[in-house]
Design a protein around this motif. Sequence first.
Motif: not given
Length: 201
Positions: A36-38, A42-45, A58-59, A181, A183-184
């Motif tokens: 996942t990444c944020t 926001v957390e992206y799945q 996103p979820a 960014w 967070g990948y």
Amino acid sequence: MQFPARLRPWLVPLLLSFGVTFVDLVAAAPNSAAPTCTFDGVEYQHRWSRQGQHEFTPAGQPDLVHWDDLITINVHAQVRDEEALAQLANAVLGNYKAARATVVRAFSTPRTPDKPAEHLAVVVFPQLTKTEFVVAHVKLVGGVGCVLVYSHREYGDDSGERVRDWLEANGATLEKKWLAWSGYPSPVALAALPDTPPESR
């Protein structure tokens, strides 16, 4: 997998008798957890991967046909230096122009003692029933060329106006956040993901 406690004292010598080590077990264990990444809290799945392209939403947005926010990471394993990266950035911008996107801005940041040169393209895709804002950051990640893309969509006949309003409220701040960014998932983690069948997208 969790073995019953009563079997654990016998497990190690039994495995060793067959030449199996703990390292072998870890290497053979399937990695069922897709990364996942944020971004921006926001957390992206992970939703889809194919030939170096990986997509995250996103979820509450599992549909890759109809989404509001999308992160796409394109890994170009053959891009290994700044010259090739610049060529990749020009190709990305050329593809956007060929798709009739409106280029809002495009620029490059020169190399510094701490990091190589990077490139950014901000475009808008107007369509009949939707308008899409895209910011693409082209950079070397772990020595591999990557295109990190954030997209936001609005739908309906007035989607262009709503994207304009959204950009006025969020565009400048989002661009700075996207450039910063980190967070990948790594290219190595992404490469471990199996390709998804094309029809599932």
